[in-house]
Write a protein that holds these residues in place. Structure first.
Motif, PDB file in Angstrom:
ATOM      1  N   GLY A 136      -2.542  -1.400  -3.506  1.00 54.73           N
ATOM      2  CA  GLY A 136      -1.675  -2.424  -2.948  1.00 54.73           C
ATOM      3  C   GLY A 136      -1.779  -2.471  -1.441  1.00 54.73           C
ATOM      4  N   SER A 137      -0.837  -3.165  -0.839  1.00 52.51           N
ATOM      5  CA  SER A 137      -0.802  -3.314   0.618  1.00 52.51           C
ATOM      6  C   SER A 137       0.377  -2.545   1.180  1.00 52.51           C
ATOM      7  CB  SER A 137      -0.682  -4.793   0.989  1.00 52.51           C
ATOM      8  OG  SER A 137      -1.814  -5.508   0.551  1.00 52.51           O
ATOM      9  N   VAL A 138       0.151  -1.886   2.289  1.00 59.21           N
ATOM     10  CA  VAL A 138       1.188  -1.075   2.909  1.00 59.21           C
ATOM     11  C   VAL A 138       0.973  -1.063   4.416  1.00 59.21           C
ATOM     12  CG1 VAL A 138      -0.122   1.066   2.681  1.00 59.21           C
ATOM     13  CG2 VAL A 138       2.385   1.147   2.725  1.00 59.21           C
ATOM     14  N   GLN A 139       2.028  -0.842   5.148  1.00 55.61           N
ATOM     15  CA  GLN A 139       1.891  -0.725   6.598  1.00 55.61           C
ATOM     16  C   GLN A 139       1.456   0.686   6.973  1.00 55.61           C
ATOM     17  OE1 GLN A 139       5.625  -2.097   8.293  1.00 55.61           O
ATOM     18  NE2 GLN A 139       4.700  -4.096   8.681  1.00 55.61           N
ATOM     19  N   ASN A 186       0.933   8.887   5.070  1.00 53.54           N
ATOM     20  CA  ASN A 186       0.568   8.586   6.453  1.00 53.54           C
ATOM     21  C   ASN A 186      -0.716   7.742   6.502  1.00 53.54           C
ATOM     22  OD1 ASN A 186       0.674   8.596   9.265  1.00 53.54           O
ATOM     23  ND2 ASN A 186      -0.350  10.571   9.437  1.00 53.54           N
ATOM     24  N   LEU A 187      -0.713   6.684   5.739  1.00 53.37           N
ATOM     25  CA  LEU A 187      -1.901   5.846   5.652  1.00 53.37           C
ATOM     26  C   LEU A 187      -2.211   5.173   6.976  1.00 53.37           C
ATOM     27  CD1 LEU A 187      -1.273   4.432   2.102  1.00 53.37           C
ATOM     28  CD2 LEU A 187      -3.390   5.527   2.838  1.00 53.37           C
ATOM     29  N   LYS A 188      -3.507   5.013   7.214  1.00 54.43           N
ATOM     30  CA  LYS A 188      -3.997   4.405   8.453  1.00 54.43           C
ATOM     31  C   LYS A 188      -4.806   3.156   8.101  1.00 54.43           C
ATOM     32  CE  LYS A 188      -4.505   9.023  10.496  1.00 54.43           C
ATOM     33  NZ  LYS A 188      -5.439   9.972  11.140  1.00 54.43           N
ATOM     34  N   PRO A 189      -4.937   2.236   9.033  1.00 51.94           N
ATOM     35  CA  PRO A 189      -5.756   1.041   8.751  1.00 51.94           C
ATOM     36  C   PRO A 189      -7.165   1.385   8.304  1.00 51.94           C
ATOM     37  CG  PRO A 189      -4.442   0.678  10.719  1.00 51.94           C
ATOM     38  CD  PRO A 189      -4.234   2.127  10.328  1.00 51.94           C
ATOM     39  N   VAL A 227     -21.834  11.382 -10.384  1.00 49.99           N
ATOM     40  CA  VAL A 227     -20.860  10.598 -11.131  1.00 49.99           C
ATOM     41  C   VAL A 227     -21.446  10.103 -12.441  1.00 49.99           C
ATOM     42  CG1 VAL A 227     -19.433   8.527 -11.149  1.00 49.99           C
ATOM     43  CG2 VAL A 227     -19.583   9.926  -9.082  1.00 49.99           C
ATOM     44  N   LYS A 228     -20.670  10.289 -13.510  1.00 49.84           N
ATOM     45  CA  LYS A 228     -21.074   9.830 -14.823  1.00 49.84           C
ATOM     46  C   LYS A 228     -20.356   8.535 -15.210  1.00 49.84           C
ATOM     47  CE  LYS A 228     -22.765  10.098 -19.012  1.00 49.84           C
ATOM     48  NZ  LYS A 228     -24.218   9.839 -19.276  1.00 49.84           N
ATOM     49  N   LEU A 229     -19.078   8.436 -14.818  1.00 52.24           N
ATOM     50  CA  LEU A 229     -18.277   7.269 -15.170  1.00 52.24           C
ATOM     51  C   LEU A 229     -17.514   6.794 -13.951  1.00 52.24           C
ATOM     52  CD1 LEU A 229     -16.708   8.676 -18.457  1.00 52.24           C
ATOM     53  CD2 LEU A 229     -18.491   6.935 -18.346  1.00 52.24           C
ATOM     54  N   TRP A 230     -17.412   5.468 -13.813  1.00 55.73           N
ATOM     55  CA  TRP A 230     -16.647   4.863 -12.724  1.00 55.73           C
ATOM     56  C   TRP A 230     -15.499   4.028 -13.285  1.00 55.73           C
ATOM     57  CZ3 TRP A 230     -17.460   6.161  -7.790  1.00 55.73           C
ATOM     58  CH2 TRP A 230     -18.725   6.592  -7.382  1.00 55.73           C
ATOM     59  N   GLY A 231     -14.383   4.049 -12.549  1.00 50.84           N
ATOM     60  CA  GLY A 231     -13.336   3.088 -12.836  1.00 50.84           C
ATOM     61  C   GLY A 231     -13.687   1.755 -12.199  1.00 50.84           C
ATOM     62  N   GLN A 232     -12.836   0.763 -12.439  1.00 52.43           N
ATOM     63  CA  GLN A 232     -13.126  -0.574 -11.944  1.00 52.43           C
ATOM     64  C   GLN A 232     -12.758  -0.743 -10.473  1.00 52.43           C
ATOM     65  OE1 GLN A 232     -10.494   0.232 -13.668  1.00 52.43           O
ATOM     66  NE2 GLN A 232      -8.724  -0.881 -12.874  1.00 52.43           N
ATOM     67  N   GLY A 233     -11.995   0.170  -9.950  1.00 48.37           N
ATOM     68  CA  GLY A 233     -11.589   0.118  -8.554  1.00 48.37           C
ATOM     69  C   GLY A 233     -10.229  -0.510  -8.368  1.00 48.37           C
ATOM     70  N   THR A 234      -9.520  -0.040  -7.370  1.00 48.55           N
ATOM     71  CA  THR A 234      -8.231  -0.610  -7.002  1.00 48.55           C
ATOM     72  C   THR A 234      -8.181  -0.707  -5.482  1.00 48.55           C
ATOM     73  OG1 THR A 234      -5.822  -0.419  -7.304  1.00 48.55           O
ATOM     74  CG2 THR A 234      -7.039   1.643  -7.010  1.00 48.55           C
ATOM     75  N   GLN A 235      -7.731  -1.858  -4.997  1.00 47.47           N
ATOM     76  CA  GLN A 235      -7.768  -2.127  -3.556  1.00 47.47           C
ATOM     77  C   GLN A 235      -6.562  -1.518  -2.857  1.00 47.47           C
ATOM     78  OE1 GLN A 235     -10.201  -3.708  -1.710  1.00 47.47           O
ATOM     79  NE2 GLN A 235      -8.994  -3.184   0.109  1.00 47.47           N
ATOM     80  N   VAL A 236      -6.839  -0.869  -1.746  1.00 52.03           N
ATOM     81  CA  VAL A 236      -5.785  -0.368  -0.858  1.00 52.03           C
ATOM     82  C   VAL A 236      -5.988  -1.019   0.502  1.00 52.03           C
ATOM     83  CG1 VAL A 236      -4.890   1.647   0.360  1.00 52.03           C
ATOM     84  CG2 VAL A 236      -5.497   1.819  -2.067  1.00 52.03           C
ATOM     85  N   THR A 237      -4.949  -1.665   0.996  1.00 47.97           N
ATOM     86  CA  THR A 237      -5.013  -2.334   2.284  1.00 47.97           C
ATOM     87  C   THR A 237      -3.886  -1.815   3.166  1.00 47.97           C
ATOM     88  OG1 THR A 237      -5.947  -4.328   1.288  1.00 47.97           O
ATOM     89  CG2 THR A 237      -5.006  -4.539   3.489  1.00 47.97           C
ATOM     90  N   VAL A 238      -4.245  -1.317   4.332  1.00 47.70           N
ATOM     91  CA  VAL A 238      -3.267  -0.764   5.259  1.00 47.70           C
ATOM     92  C   VAL A 238      -3.284  -1.603   6.534  1.00 47.70           C
ATOM     93  CG1 VAL A 238      -2.468   1.279   6.482  1.00 47.70           C
ATOM     94  CG2 VAL A 238      -3.732   1.528   4.326  1.00 47.70           C
ATOM     95  N   SER A 239      -2.143  -2.159   6.858  1.00 54.70           N
ATOM     96  CA  SER A 239      -2.040  -2.999   8.050  1.00 54.70           C
ATOM     97  C   SER A 239      -1.402  -2.224   9.195  1.00 54.70           C
ATOM     98  CB  SER A 239      -1.226  -4.253   7.735  1.00 54.70           C
ATOM     99  OG  SER A 239       0.065  -3.905   7.284  1.00 54.70           O
ATOM    100  N   SER A 240      -1.800  -2.582  10.396  1.00 59.40           N
ATOM    101  CA  SER A 240      -1.278  -1.877  11.576  1.00 59.40           C
ATOM    102  C   SER A 240       0.014  -2.491  12.068  1.00 59.40           C
ATOM    103  CB  SER A 240      -2.323  -1.913  12.689  1.00 59.40           C
ATOM    104  OG  SER A 240      -2.674  -3.234  13.005  1.00 59.40           O
TER     105      SER A 240
END
Length: 124
Positions: free
Chosen positions: A10-13, A87-90, A111-124
């Motif tokens: 998700g998105s977080v500051q 303490n996420l950073k941009p 790596v043998k198996l991958w997930g589909q990925g999940t987006q992380v967005t950090v805004s300043s």
């Protein structure tokens, strides 16, 4: 079909926290080591955190850029691996991938198996 199912992006500051979750089958958790990789825009995918022993009972590997802020954990009863990110950073903005890999070095080549990925967005 063997799958890794991620959630929690998700998105977080900046300064905020997120927890990623990845579930898989009991077979996967009893056969492979689990890890989290990430890929920022325009950059290569890198290992963020991971275990080197099946079951996750060892001292995890962390990339230098996330040490002290990210924590990987594994609940074998729930067949779930987590990545707690504080303490996420941009610069943590990336697509995060759960991975099941041959135990040893946390690296893409293992790596043998991958997930589909999940987006992380950090805004300043």
């Amino acid at each position: 079909q063997v799958r890794l199912s991620e959630s929690g992006g998700g998105s977080v500051q900046a300064g905020g926290s997120l927890r990623l979750s990845c579930t898989a089958s009991k077979f996967v958790f009893s056969t492979y080591c689990m890890a989290w990789f990430r890929q920022a825009p325009g950059k290569e995918r890198e290992g963020a955190a991971g275990f080197s022993f099946i079951g996750g009972g060892d001292v995890p590997y962390y990339a230098d850029s996330v040490k002290g802020r990210f924590t990987i954990s594994q609940d074998n009863a729930m067949n779930t691996v987590y990545l707690q990110m504080n303490n996420l950073k941009p610069e943590d903005t990336a697509m995060y991938y759960c991975a099941a890999l041959f135990c040893g070095t946390v690296a893409e080549r293992n790596v043998k198996l991958w997930g589909q990925g999940t987006q992380v967005t950090v805004s300043s």
